[in-house]
Structures are given as C-alpha cells and as structure tokens.
Design an enzyme around this catalytic site. Structure first.
Site, PDB file in Angstrom:
ATOM      1  CG  ASP A   1      -1.765   1.855  14.939  1.00  0.00           C
ATOM      2  OD1 ASP A   1      -1.001   1.455  14.155  1.00  0.00           O
ATOM      3  OD2 ASP A   1      -2.212   3.076  14.796  1.00  0.00           O
TER       4      ASP A   1
ATOM      5  N   GLY B   1     -12.505  -0.465   4.574  1.00  0.00           N
ATOM      6  CA  GLY B   1     -10.972  -0.717   4.324  1.00  0.00           C
ATOM      7  C   GLY B   1     -10.051   0.120   5.357  1.00  0.00           C
TER       8      GLY B   1
ATOM      9  CD  GLU C   1       6.809  13.972   9.213  1.00  0.00           C
ATOM     10  OE1 GLU C   1       5.818  13.792   9.886  1.00  0.00           O
ATOM     11  OE2 GLU C   1       7.536  14.975   9.271  1.00  0.00           O
TER      12      GLU C   1
ATOM     13  CE  LYS D   1      -0.313   5.482  14.135  1.00  0.00           C
ATOM     14  NZ  LYS D   1      -1.820   5.424  13.562  1.00  0.00           N
TER      15      LYS D   1
ATOM     16  N   GLY E   1      -3.525   5.672   4.484  1.00  0.00           N
ATOM     17  CA  GLY E   1      -3.922   5.775   3.040  1.00  0.00           C
ATOM     18  C   GLY E   1      -2.354   5.650   2.083  1.00  0.00           C
TER      19      GLY E   1
ATOM     20  CB  THR F   1      -0.833   0.073   1.178  1.00  0.00           C
ATOM     21  OG1 THR F   1      -1.510  -1.148   1.295  1.00  0.00           O
ATOM     22  CG2 THR F   1      -1.683   1.152   1.319  1.00  0.00           C
ATOM     23  CB  VAL F   2       3.139   2.706   2.568  1.00  0.00           C
ATOM     24  CG1 VAL F   2       4.034   4.078   2.677  1.00  0.00           C
ATOM     25  CG2 VAL F   2       2.092   2.897   3.384  1.00  0.00           C
TER      26      VAL F   2
END
Lengths: 439, 439
Positions: A215, A201, A143, A219, A316, A13-14
């Site tokens: 998660d 999704g 980042e 962070k 995303g 995805t990324v």
C-alpha cells in the site's frame, strides 16, 4: 450559475463520505467552484447499507434504492457514462480488476472528469488513464489516493511550482505505523498489535498490503511520478513490510534512541531515481519519529525552500472524502485547465541494493570469544566503515549485538554477511536483521 | 507558447531570490504555467548591491545598473505600470507607507497581477486591494506573506475546498521561536537569546514586530480572513509578545512538561471569531512543542478531515522567493480564474479576555503560611475550578508557586488577582504571570 453534475460509483466508506459532504455544504462548494455542484446519481449494489451511515436519500441511488445485480449496476454505469449532463464521476469502488479499469477508461473517453481514491489502480495501471485524461483535457483527480486527508497532491502540483523537489519521504501507511507505535509504546508483539489494529478498524481482515509495504509503495509510486515526472514501474519498486519486525528490534532501536518506522523514500539525482519502502530506525530527534498511530506524514525536501512536513489523517471516511470533494471543486472551477500528471520521462530506477545508507545490522550468534573480531573484520573487508559496535546482550548460549555502519550499500552489507557465513558456518544462529538508519 | 512578463519592485532579500529562481529554471516554469515566464524589469535604488548575491544581469535593472534617486525609481515604476506588455508585478519593497500603497493600488488598477510578501500592508490596509483585484479579475498573490515557504495560502484556497476550517493555530514567527528555543534548550536569558538571534541573522536590528507579536498577528489576520472569510481588523486583534518571558517561566514550564511557544490561535464559532497571539505553555506531547528554531508550523483543524500540521521554513531569501514564484506560476496558468480572497463578512471578534482556556498562573509572594489558602479561595470565588497547585519554590523570603486552572476566561483570572490584591495588599511581590496552556 452553471450546474456541475456528479455521479458516485461505489458508495462504501469513502463514497458515502463524499455523498454526505456534497449534500451537507452546497452553498460553500458553489462559492468555491463558481458552479453549483450537484450529486445526481449513486451506483451501489446494496443501497440500503450504503445509505445508512449518513442518511443519504434513497432516490439518488440507481434503481431507487433496491439492491442491484452486477449486470444492473453495469447498465447504470453505462447510462451515467452516456449522460451528457454528468460532468464528473467519482470512482470509489476500489480494486484493480479489468472490469473497473474498463469503466475508468470509458469515463475519461467520454470526456468526463474522473476523481478516484484508487491508489492501487493508478500505481499499477495508471499510465494510460493519465494519458487519456490529458488528451481529453479533463481532470483525473487523485488527491484522496495518497495519504487520505493530507493535501499533498495539489501541494506538489499547484504550490511547489516555484521550486524543484529533490526528495520525498515519509510515513505513508497508517496501519503499519499504528502497529509499530503500539509495539513501541505499549510493548506489544507484532501479532497482538496487528490484532489490535484490526479490532480498532485500522487494518483490513486481509491486511497483506498494509503489512507487506504494498500500500505504501502504491502511494510512493504515484508521488514519484508526480514530483519527479518519472515514469517508474510499481512492480520494480523495492518494498519490504513490517511483518519481520520483532519486539527485540524495537528494543534495540529504543536503546539507540530510535523509533522503527515504515519509511517511504525517493530521491532524484542525475536522471536516476533512488527509491524504496523499508522499515528504518528513525532517530528520535527526527520529526518523523514523532508521528504516531494511524497518522501519516509526508516530508518533501526542495532545492530552494528546504524541508517541509505535512502531517494529517491518512485514512477515514470523511477525511478521505474531503480530499475527493476538493478534486471535484478543482475540476469544476478550473475546468479544462487542470493538469493531472506531468508528461513522464523514463528515469533509471536504481536497484535498492545499491542505495547508500547507514545500516544497523543485528547479529544473533553463539556466545563465545572472537566473534566480534570475526564479524567486524568481514564488514571492514567489504570497505564498510563501522560507526559503533554495541548493545551486546547475552541470553542463554546466544549473543545479540548490533553493528552500526557508516553509509554503504545493502549489497556491501549482504556480501559481508555471506563472508561471515563462509568463514564460520553455523556461527549465525539467525539471519541478521539489516535496518537502515534515518538521522 | 505565450509570454508572461514579470517585473520586480525592490530587489532585496526576497526580490533578488525571485529574480534568481525566474532566471534559473525557465523551462520548468514554462511547462508548469503553460506560458514562458520572463523577468523583464527590476527596479531598485542600488542595483549593484541588489545584483551581487545571485549575479543578476545588470541590464534587467531600470537605469541599466546605476543607482537611482527616488524620483527616478518612481518614474521607472510608472513606466512598468503603463507598459501593456508587463502582466505581473512582484512587490518586495516592504513597509506600509502611503507611497507603496499607492503603487500597489495603481498596479491592480492597471489590470496587472500583483504578487507580494508584504504581510504588514495586507493585514493593515489590504481590504481595498483585494476588492480591487477581484474587480479587475487579477490575482493578488500573497503565499509568501504568511510563513515564507509553507504553502498554507494555496492549501486553504485550493485544497481545503471540500471541508470547513474550524480552527487555525500555530507558530507563525520564526524569530521568537528561535529565541524561545535557545532559552529552553541552551538556558539563555531573553536578552542573550535575542542578541544571539540578531547575530544569526534571524532578528532585525529593530526586532520590535518579531518580539511584540505584531508580525505573527499580521499573518494571523491574513489567515483569519482567508480561512473564515471574516473581515477582522488587525489593530483589534489581541497580541502579546515574548518580551516578558523569563528564564523562570521557561523552567516552570519545563517542570510541567511544557514548552513555552508564541502561539497564534483563531477559531470560528456561531459567527464569532476567537483569536489571539500569546505566549502559551504547550504540553510536550503536542506536536507544536517539537517545532524548534526558526521553523514555522501551521495547525489547521477541519470539520471533516481533522487536524493537519504544515511545517517548514518561515523565512529566508530563496525559501520565501519560491512562494512568490509559485504565485507567479498560478497567475500565469489560471489567468482570470484565480480568486485571491473570498468575499469577507463581518464577524464579531471576541474580546480576548473572554476566550476560555486553561491557565497557568505563577505567583511570587511573601513566604509565610496561609497564602495558598488565600490565593486559591480568591480563585474559587471567581468560579474557576483549580486543576493543580504546585511547583513551590522558596528563595530567600519569596515563595514562587503556580496554579493551573480548568478552562476559564482571562477576565475571571484577572478578577481573582484583583481580589487577592485587595484582601492582602503587598502580598504579591510581582505581578502574577498568566500563561494559557495548550494540551
């Protein structure tokens, strides 16, 4: 103009988003970086699948486009690490395996810049990697690892340099925020909202880390280290997810003009760090209550410049990829000058039970006279001031009511509840819900 | 560790804040910059007054603390410019005089970094200064010139480098936002709210630039140049302030679930820039409607990473000073590598009347049958689709009603109004209010 050559490991995805942006805007990137940034190699086990979304040219893939066995992929990665013409490697494989850790370690050891979106690896095992990056004078860019598109890492590192950060809080997990928003605004219960998030999704097939606060805690750990220079252990950080939040909790919050949000919170004071990941009842005139859906929001409170809010897409493909690319540009432009992470000092991580907050305690009891007195007496006996007792509901033989305390510790609240249990065994029909309130 | 020596010209609200921060946290700044940042000289006409707020040591002032005549101050400035041991000069004098322009030009010509909060100077005459900074390879820092504490300049320059900015909008003037918030939430009229803002220290004794959109337009001009690399002329930018906004407008907006905000807006498309500063009716589910009081908010819409919001303090002594100091750290750390402003290209600045937006038009007319038909027919004749006609009020002999259009140009709306005036002279008792709507 010099070339700055980039390889991507893991084109999911990324990673595929990074490839697309590098291929799409070479002129702009060259102007910004002062160097021609070239994508020269991609390693992925299944190139055809990886290339499909954004029509990435097959010849960029190691092996020319055919599927790779794991051993073949490892050989490709070894070649990249040994190649003196590759300046930066993007790691978008994910996970915290020793195999991957070894790869990241070798990339840095080879004196190459490393850019990653891998919050789990950095939070759980990042210390040595950051030390190595500093020693080799290369950038370890991350980042993309905290809140996808929100440029919070470079903001703290490059913009908040004329100030002192006192507090960081925010909504750092889009999936749980999406679920809570659905529960609040569409009246769904938790399982339905979770299913909804999976279909849209936003949630993985295994949503454990999103749901249990893990998660968000990854962070928060990274932010605490960067903002406070504090060496804290991810596994010691208090984390609680949203899996215990019910429709009733949402309704109670609504009646109190609050929204329930999964809040990450960290404050430094006198060499100590107060930090937790926890569902909180956020007052509706607090900005954080307005952040709905999969959006993330980071709130930073500074000594001189006061409160800042940063709102944007927390996940995303292209959103997160744009942050990866900004790290590539940074490494290319400021080669040898960038500091990835300050030197960390040991701070005491305050045990979550002793953090002082106002709490909402929701009791489910038998429905008979005298209970309010018994409960509030037990709370007062723990030296807790009560703000309001309210929102009584009666349902068959059960009474639901909530007590809002003035700021106190979770330990005090828990002792009060223990006392109630001792004095009146069987009175509490369910374990009370204890949720802090954010004004 | 090397020294990096700083002088401050003008020790007022912002300049004194810069002095305080530089004096208060030398160790932190040294770690971040990799150099010892030293405040070595301050020039101000009235040192005693300038030093009072933050107990700035008298010996830092040129002249040792006695009041200076203008000529003496000019000599001090000349000495600073000639001093090879001063690396960076902070300009916090303010204004757009030729005298000050000359000083800024000479600072850069001498190869010194220049950091300023002076949005008016940069917007009106900045072009040559930025060219000079680039030629001399020094930083012209201006983080503090746009929205005080919000780190939007470095975010665009250093963080949004993996993306393309499509649109910038926001609430860039705290004073007018404070006044509009007071009008909306406390029912004040414009003159009372303005007086209130002056008493609270948010508006100057001469609030012209805050009220007429000039200050916001200064900031928008700087953002357009930085974000789009577009060479636009401040004086050609369409600007309209809040001085014509009445209680009735606020009430109308309220009924339509909107808040009136002074919105700055800029979009790039096909080599053209669409931009304006204008009061708009912002739908209450838009984030910008939640930004109240003297707070600023910048919204950036990117090609890959979507929408971002940056919220923070737009003014204040230490708030703005923290941004100045962050530029000092940046200059010290990345000396010789920082790019203040990209090379600007000429873009066509689209005439504000041809920007396409949905509009709310409020009419004040005689109160008699047939008027709705006449007005809507004239609007339809200009090829404008009507969304709703509503909010009729009757007050003595007057009727107030508003028409919400589908997106169209201001020119179309004005032609429709001209047609109504021609067809029914005297029907419109006041000039209609035309306010765009932001969804």
């Amino acid at each position: 103009m010099d070339y700055f050559n980039v390889a991507i490991l893991g084109c999911g995805t990324v990673g595929s988003g990074v490839a697309k942006i590098l291929i799409d805007m070479p002129e702009e990137l060259a102007v910004r970086a002062g160097k021609k940034i070239q994508l020269v190699k991609i390693v992925d086990l299944y190139p055809k699948k990886a290339a499909a979304n954004y029509q990435i040219p097959m010849q960029l893939f190691c092996g020319g486009g055919k599927d790779l066995l794991r051993d073949e992929a490892t050989r490709c990665i070894d070649e990249i690490i040994a190649d003196p013409n590759i300046h930066l490697v993007v790691e978008t494989i994910g996970g915290t395996s020793d195999y991957l850790y070894g790869i990241m370690h070798r990339i840095l050891s080879a004196g190459k810049h490393l850019v990653t979106a891998n919050k789990a690896m950095l939070a759980e095992k990042g210390g040595e990697l950051f030390r190595l990056a500093r020693q080799k004078n290369v950038l370890l860019g991350y980042e993309a690892s905290v809140c996808g598109a929100i440029p919070i890492i470079k903001t703290i590192r490059e913009s908040f340099t004329g100030d002192k950060i006192l507090e960081i809080s925010g909504i750092l997990n889009g999936t749980s925020n999406y679920i809570l928003s659905k529960m609040q605004h569409e009246g769904l219960d938790f399982p339905t909202a979770l299913k909804n998030a999976q279909e849209a999704g936003y949630a993985e097939a295994d949503p454990t880390l999103d749901i249990n606060g893990g998660d968000a805690a990854h962070k928060l750990t990274i932010l605490i280290r960067l903002a406070f220079g504090a060496n804290i252990d991810y596994f010691s950080l208090y984390k609680e997810g949203i899996d215990q939040i019910s429709r009733e909790d949402i309704d109670f919050a609504n009646e109190m003009d609050c929204s329930i949000k999964l809040i990450c919170y960290a404050r430094q004071m006198d060499g100590k760090i107060f930090a937790a990941v926890k569902p909180m009842m956020v007052k509706n005139d607090n900005f954080l209550s307005k952040v709905n859906g999969a959006t993330n929001c980071v709130e930073v409170k500074n000594l001189y410049s006061g409160k800042h809010y940063f709102v944007g897409k927390g996940a995303g493909s292209l959103e997160t990829a744009s942050s990866v690319v900004s790290d590539i540009v940074f490494a290319a432009k400021y080669q040898g000058m960038a500091i990835s992470m300050p030197d960390l000092k040991d701070f005491e991580l305050v045990e979550a039970g002793s953090i002082v907050l106002p709490y909402n305690i929701t009791f489910t009891t038998e429905d008979r006279p005298g209970i309010t007195g018994l409960v509030t007496t037990a709370i007062g006996a723990q030296n807790i001031n009560i703000d309001t007792v309210s929102h009584n509901r009666h349902n068959k033989d059960k009474a639901y009511f909530s007590v809002v305390t003035m700021p106190c510790t979770l330990n005090q609240v828990k002792q009060a509840i223990d006392q109630i249990k001792q004095k009146a065994p069987g009175l509490l029909l369910e374990e009370p819900k204890i949720i802090p309130i954010l004004y």
